[in-house]
Design an enzyme around this catalytic site. Structure first.
Site, short mmCIF file in Angstrom:
data_model
loop_
_atom_site.label_atom_id
_atom_site.label_comp_id
_atom_site.label_asym_id
_atom_site.label_seq_id
_atom_site.Cartn_x
_atom_site.Cartn_y
_atom_site.Cartn_z
N SER A 31 5.17 14.64 -13.01
CA SER A 31 6.53 15.16 -12.45
C SER A 31 6.32 14.76 -11.09
O SER A 31 5.43 14.85 -10.44
CB SER A 31 6.68 16.64 -12.55
N GLY A 53 13.87 25.67 -6.26
CA GLY A 53 14.86 25.35 -7.24
C GLY A 53 15.98 26.64 -6.99
O GLY A 53 16.26 27.37 -5.72
N TYR A 54 16.29 27.14 -8.23
CA TYR A 54 17.31 28.25 -8.20
C TYR A 54 16.69 29.68 -8.49
O TYR A 54 17.18 30.86 -8.67
CB TYR A 54 18.18 28.14 -9.61
N GLY A 62 7.32 21.96 -6.83
CA GLY A 62 7.25 23.37 -7.61
C GLY A 62 6.86 23.31 -8.88
O GLY A 62 6.14 24.20 -9.23
N ARG A 89 9.08 27.65 -18.29
CA ARG A 89 8.02 26.84 -18.17
C ARG A 89 6.78 27.36 -18.68
O ARG A 89 5.97 26.79 -19.52
CB ARG A 89 7.74 26.22 -16.64
N ASP A 135 11.64 18.35 -18.93
CA ASP A 135 13.00 18.36 -18.27
C ASP A 135 13.45 19.79 -18.61
O ASP A 135 13.31 20.50 -19.46
CB ASP A 135 14.18 17.48 -18.96
P1 ITT Z 1 10.87 15.48 -12.51
O1 ITT Z 1 11.74 14.99 -13.40
O2 ITT Z 1 10.11 14.37 -11.47
O3 ITT Z 1 9.76 16.49 -13.27
P2 ITT Z 1 13.25 16.97 -11.22
O4 ITT Z 1 13.18 18.22 -10.11
O5 ITT Z 1 14.08 15.82 -10.90
O6 ITT Z 1 11.33 16.62 -11.36
P3 ITT Z 1 14.52 18.11 -13.54
O7 ITT Z 1 15.17 16.80 -13.49
O8 ITT Z 1 13.87 18.74 -14.76
O9 ITT Z 1 13.20 17.70 -12.62
O10 ITT Z 1 15.07 19.03 -12.96
C1 ITT Z 1 14.79 20.56 -12.77
C2 ITT Z 1 15.88 21.09 -11.89
O11 ITT Z 1 16.15 22.45 -12.47
C3 ITT Z 1 14.95 21.74 -10.59
O12 ITT Z 1 15.06 20.56 -9.79
C4 ITT Z 1 15.58 22.87 -10.28
O13 ITT Z 1 16.91 22.63 -9.56
C5 ITT Z 1 15.97 23.43 -11.54
N1 ITT Z 1 14.73 24.29 -12.38
C6 ITT Z 1 13.88 24.04 -13.44
N2 ITT Z 1 12.89 24.89 -13.57
C7 ITT Z 1 13.20 26.01 -12.34
C8 ITT Z 1 12.33 27.01 -12.11
O14 ITT Z 1 11.18 27.11 -12.67
N3 ITT Z 1 12.91 27.57 -11.13
C9 ITT Z 1 13.86 27.36 -10.24
N4 ITT Z 1 14.59 25.92 -10.51
C10 ITT Z 1 14.28 25.43 -11.67
#
Ligand code: ITT
Length: 199
Positions: free
Chosen positions: A7, A154-155, A11, A182, A72
């Protein structure tokens, strides 16, 4: 046994590091994929978390002979028909900040009474260009009307978790991981590893 976490999200990687300390699996070394920052990320073209988790795990398994996993994840909001969903990271555009995504979410929910949503996480596990399994986790909550707390990513500052009467932005990494999408998916990954990981 080496297991590489693939990843680019700091975070997520913080939470995986905690997971490694808690795994209790003898001989498990859970590490970030070496040099992942130098690798161009795959395009996330899937319509579901499941498809994107598989795309990422298969892609990154091409850079090592070791076992890898990628995930994802994102936020599904009922009043928005499941959005932002697989577009959670790119909700307000490409190369945007968490704050910009949070602002757009608040804006789109401004007149909505139903604030229910969930975080979903799907993990794909791969080795040598073969997908071995996928596991998942989800957690239900309510979207706040303003950010609260400065923990997580993130959120998290907008995600209120009723059983703890706190928002994810107020929880420590440890407390969030106990209940989060997660945390659930990673614990399912560890169960799978104990049962059937390739040696
Ligand atoms: P990788 O693909 O490299 O792992 P990414 O951030 O692009 O990194 P995703 O495409 O899976 O990963 O997008 C996940 C998004 O969803 C993340 O950027 C946050 O905006 C949100 N998200 C996922 N898990 C979260 C969490 O535990 N807390 C807050 N927001 C979360």
């Amino acid at each position: 046994m080496i297991l590489y976490a693939c990843s680019t999200n700091p975070g997520k990687l913080r939470e995986f590091t905690l997971a490694a300390q808690q795994s209790g699996i003898t001989g498990l070394e859970l590490l970030p994929l070496p040099n992942i920052k130098e690798v161009t990320p795959p395009e996330e073209t899937g319509a579901t978390f499941q498809e994107n988790a598989a795309i990422k795990a298969l892609y990154y398994s091409g850079f090592t002979d070791e076992l890898v996993f990628a995930e994802d994840s994102g936020l599904e909001v009922d009043a928005l028909g499941g959005e932002p969903g697989v577009f959670s990271a790119r909700y307000s555009g490409t190369d945007v900040t968490d704050e910009a995504n949070n602002q757009l979410l608040l804006e789109n929910l401004r007149h909505k009474l139903n604030r229910h949503g969930r975080f979903v996480c799907v993990i794909g596990v791969a080795k040598g260009g073969k997908l071995l399994t996928t596991v998942s986790g989800a957690v239900e909550g309510e979207i706040l009307r303003a950010p609260q707390g400065s923990n997580g990513f993130g959120y998290d500052p907008l995600f209120f978790y009723p059983p703890l009467n706190q928002c994810f932005g107020e929880l420590t990494t440890e407390a969030k991981f106990e209940v989060s999408h997660r945390g659930k998916a990673v614990r399912a990954l560890f169960d799978w590893l104990k049962r059937s990981a390739p040696r």
